[in-house]
Design an enzyme around this catalytic site. Sequence first.
Site, PDB file in Angstrom:
ATOM      1  N   TRP A 188     -14.912  -0.934  -2.006  1.00 28.35           N
ATOM      2  CA  TRP A 188     -13.238  -0.431  -1.312  1.00 28.35           C
ATOM      3  C   TRP A 188     -13.201  -1.852  -0.859  1.00 28.35           C
ATOM      4  O   TRP A 188     -14.630  -1.616  -0.170  1.00 28.35           O
ATOM      5  CB  TRP A 188     -13.267   1.300  -0.894  1.00 28.35           C
ATOM      6  CG  TRP A 188     -12.036   0.930  -0.196  1.00 28.35           C
ATOM      7  CD1 TRP A 188     -10.896   0.546  -0.915  1.00 28.35           C
ATOM      8  CD2 TRP A 188     -11.867   1.700   1.095  1.00 28.35           C
ATOM      9  NE1 TRP A 188      -9.978   1.060   0.184  1.00 28.35           N
ATOM     10  CE2 TRP A 188     -10.857   1.153   1.475  1.00 28.35           C
ATOM     11  CE3 TRP A 188     -12.720   1.216   1.743  1.00 28.35           C
ATOM     12  CZ2 TRP A 188     -10.283   1.200   2.592  1.00 28.35           C
ATOM     13  CZ3 TRP A 188     -12.544   1.402   3.438  1.00 28.35           C
ATOM     14  CH2 TRP A 188     -10.745   1.211   3.663  1.00 28.35           C
ATOM     15  N   GLU A 229     -12.358   0.061  -6.498  1.00 28.47           N
ATOM     16  CA  GLU A 229     -11.558   1.567  -6.052  1.00 28.47           C
ATOM     17  C   GLU A 229     -10.168   0.262  -5.174  1.00 28.47           C
ATOM     18  O   GLU A 229     -10.180  -0.391  -4.641  1.00 28.47           O
ATOM     19  CB  GLU A 229     -12.341   2.544  -4.475  1.00 28.47           C
ATOM     20  CG  GLU A 229     -11.307   2.986  -4.491  1.00 28.47           C
ATOM     21  CD  GLU A 229     -11.811   4.091  -3.011  1.00 28.47           C
ATOM     22  OE1 GLU A 229     -13.358   3.864  -3.074  1.00 28.47           O
ATOM     23  OE2 GLU A 229     -11.538   5.155  -2.793  1.00 28.47           O
ATOM     24  N   LYS A 231      -6.154   1.490  -3.577  1.00 24.52           N
ATOM     25  CA  LYS A 231      -5.061   2.068  -3.152  1.00 24.52           C
ATOM     26  C   LYS A 231      -3.955   1.601  -2.576  1.00 24.52           C
ATOM     27  O   LYS A 231      -3.584   0.325  -2.422  1.00 24.52           O
ATOM     28  CB  LYS A 231      -6.600   2.319  -1.514  1.00 24.52           C
ATOM     29  CG  LYS A 231      -5.777   3.003  -0.051  1.00 24.52           C
ATOM     30  CD  LYS A 231      -6.734   3.500   0.797  1.00 24.52           C
ATOM     31  CE  LYS A 231      -6.244   3.873   2.014  1.00 24.52           C
ATOM     32  NZ  LYS A 231      -7.119   4.000   3.253  1.00 24.52           N
ATOM     33  N   ASP A 262      -9.533   7.650  -6.734  1.00 22.19           N
ATOM     34  CA  ASP A 262      -9.956   8.498  -5.654  1.00 22.19           C
ATOM     35  C   ASP A 262      -8.830   9.046  -5.211  1.00 22.19           C
ATOM     36  O   ASP A 262      -7.658   8.608  -5.393  1.00 22.19           O
ATOM     37  CB  ASP A 262      -9.529   7.620  -3.820  1.00 22.19           C
ATOM     38  CG  ASP A 262     -10.263   8.043  -3.012  1.00 22.19           C
ATOM     39  OD1 ASP A 262      -9.178   8.955  -2.774  1.00 22.19           O
ATOM     40  OD2 ASP A 262     -10.997   7.545  -1.816  1.00 22.19           O
ATOM     41  N   HIS A 265      -5.442   8.571  -2.984  1.00 23.58           N
ATOM     42  CA  HIS A 265      -4.429   7.295  -3.141  1.00 23.58           C
ATOM     43  C   HIS A 265      -3.554   6.480  -3.466  1.00 23.58           C
ATOM     44  O   HIS A 265      -3.689   5.413  -4.474  1.00 23.58           O
ATOM     45  CB  HIS A 265      -5.485   5.752  -3.290  1.00 23.58           C
ATOM     46  CG  HIS A 265      -7.108   5.881  -2.078  1.00 23.58           C
ATOM     47  ND1 HIS A 265      -8.318   4.927  -1.891  1.00 23.58           N
ATOM     48  CD2 HIS A 265      -7.439   6.816  -1.428  1.00 23.58           C
ATOM     49  CE1 HIS A 265      -8.821   5.171  -1.054  1.00 23.58           C
ATOM     50  NE2 HIS A 265      -8.772   6.460  -0.571  1.00 23.58           N
ATOM     51  N   HIS A 289     -13.427  10.044  -6.560  1.00 19.02           N
ATOM     52  CA  HIS A 289     -13.437  10.305  -4.913  1.00 19.02           C
ATOM     53  C   HIS A 289     -11.880  11.799  -4.917  1.00 19.02           C
ATOM     54  O   HIS A 289     -10.824  11.386  -4.609  1.00 19.02           O
ATOM     55  CB  HIS A 289     -13.243   8.917  -3.978  1.00 19.02           C
ATOM     56  CG  HIS A 289     -13.919   7.925  -4.280  1.00 19.02           C
ATOM     57  ND1 HIS A 289     -14.246   7.380  -3.063  1.00 19.02           N
ATOM     58  CD2 HIS A 289     -15.070   8.022  -4.415  1.00 19.02           C
ATOM     59  CE1 HIS A 289     -15.131   6.437  -3.036  1.00 19.02           C
ATOM     60  NE2 HIS A 289     -15.750   6.987  -3.833  1.00 19.02           N
ATOM     61  N   ASP A 297      -3.648   9.162   2.798  1.00 22.45           N
ATOM     62  CA  ASP A 297      -5.075   9.339   2.514  1.00 22.45           C
ATOM     63  C   ASP A 297      -6.185  10.270   2.873  1.00 22.45           C
ATOM     64  O   ASP A 297      -5.758  10.883   1.455  1.00 22.45           O
ATOM     65  CB  ASP A 297      -5.201   7.899   2.523  1.00 22.45           C
ATOM     66  CG  ASP A 297      -7.088   7.541   2.196  1.00 22.45           C
ATOM     67  OD1 ASP A 297      -7.514   8.731   1.250  1.00 22.45           O
ATOM     68  OD2 ASP A 297      -7.710   7.162   2.527  1.00 22.45           O
ATOM     69  N   ASP A 299      -8.591  12.794   3.716  1.00 21.46           N
ATOM     70  CA  ASP A 299      -9.587  12.512   3.761  1.00 21.46           C
ATOM     71  C   ASP A 299      -9.845  14.006   3.716  1.00 21.46           C
ATOM     72  O   ASP A 299     -10.792  14.306   4.525  1.00 21.46           O
ATOM     73  CB  ASP A 299     -10.383  11.461   4.168  1.00 21.46           C
ATOM     74  CG  ASP A 299      -9.837  10.144   3.533  1.00 21.46           C
ATOM     75  OD1 ASP A 299     -10.519  10.184   2.407  1.00 21.46           O
ATOM     76  OD2 ASP A 299      -9.263   9.162   4.084  1.00 21.46           O
ATOM     77  N   ASP A 329     -14.951  12.390  -1.505  1.00 25.88           N
ATOM     78  CA  ASP A 329     -14.187  11.356  -0.014  1.00 25.88           C
ATOM     79  C   ASP A 329     -13.659  11.726   0.641  1.00 25.88           C
ATOM     80  O   ASP A 329     -12.454  11.926   1.255  1.00 25.88           O
ATOM     81  CB  ASP A 329     -14.073   9.589  -0.433  1.00 25.88           C
ATOM     82  CG  ASP A 329     -13.503   8.961   0.210  1.00 25.88           C
ATOM     83  OD1 ASP A 329     -14.371   9.376   1.812  1.00 25.88           O
ATOM     84  OD2 ASP A 329     -13.367   8.175   0.272  1.00 25.88           O
TER      85      ASP A 329
END
Length: 421
Positions: A188, A229, A231, A262, A265, A289, A297, A299, A329
């Site tokens: 990534w 990955e 985004k 992910d 994303h 992820h 994003d 997380d 993630d």
Amino acid sequence: MIKKESIEKAYEIAKDRYAEMGVDTDAVLGKMNSTAISMHCWQADDVTGFENPDGVLTGGIQATGNYPGKARTIEQARQDIEKSMSLLPGRQRLNLHAIYGDFRAGKADRDEIGPEHFESWVSWAKELGIGMDFNCTLFSHPKSDSGFTLSDNDPAIREFWIEHVRRCREISAYFGKELGSRCIHNIWIADGSKDITVNRFRHRAHLKDSLDKIMAAKMDPSYMADAVEAKLFGIGLEAFTVGSHEFYLGYAVANKMMLCLDIGHFHPTEQVSDKISAVFQFIPELLLHVTRPIRWDSDHVVTLSDEVRSLFEEIVWAGRLDNVNIGLDFFDASINRIGAYVTGVRAAQKAIMLALLSPLPKLREYDDNGQYFERLALLEEAKSMPFGAVWDYYCLSEDVPAGQDYIAEVQKYEKEVLFAR
Ligand code: RNT
Ligand code: ZN
């Protein structure tokens, strides 16, 4: 503490209820144990790593909060990860980032790292009997300050990062070989810009060329596998992201490699679960992820949300659970970090179990017959089946705390270990 007898009694009843729906709960528990989750090392220390303890996190990602007890040394990170794993049923792996190397014997820049900086991780993983995954780190470094790395216009910058990723693939193969378990290496990069650029094509052409150079080295597929990955945007990188979903989907398909989805994303109204059946038409394996997107994003720690549930339903319903590698993630620095690990992994495991417990044959039958009221009704009823009883019984049979009992364990560890740091 939750009584053993009540868990067992509840499970017997739940088992019957599920059997009546055509679901074998004992088989589900067996499948749970062959589905490993790769725990990311970076929740332990807010993505700081051990390259430079005062390192500043860049790349358009941020860990917000300052909850006490953060792991500041390699030993502390290992201790916290071990503690978290001790509270989890089933199997875990560890997902390392390149900046988490063991640099106690001497510093090495990103284009100088090698297996020697990860020997102590390998012996630790051997002791625990777990596999490891790996990530190159193309952020939090002066050579990424322009906002670009593998897609920078300066060939010297690109060459530096190409060398880093090449080395990371070798370290990954070393993990796979030493641990007897294939290591997934995920790429990534944060490359992009805050404002409109007129050079999208050129940056993407650079990225493609850099990736081709990196992938030119053929690695033993039993030791390591590559993933990319994508985004949508990063903080301070709102207008352009070089490694977009379309870019990497194309790259993965053209090169028959793994794609990493992910779930933080994508656009808030986009359903990541819907992508599963589409991408598996073209690629053999997927990396996840799992995270919890809130607005950006983000997380946040994974919870048993509708999106995570439908993600695993789509995977199980596509018959692809064994072709999906499950990583996490999130990096929340505002709550107890071990609690974050355990709650997040358990939420993902619950989503897997729920998907495995769905009465699929009957649902498919209704679907095939065009009995859409019946399909809807059974989907709804499945939601209120005694899933919690199966989950608690699974924890009990794995000898880890059932239900909310792990809260006290996390509190005790916090008092005895984390707050004493
Ligand atoms: C960032 C990506 C990436 C990182 C980790 C630390 O948006 O999700 O996977 O979070 O590599
Ligand atoms: Zn990610």
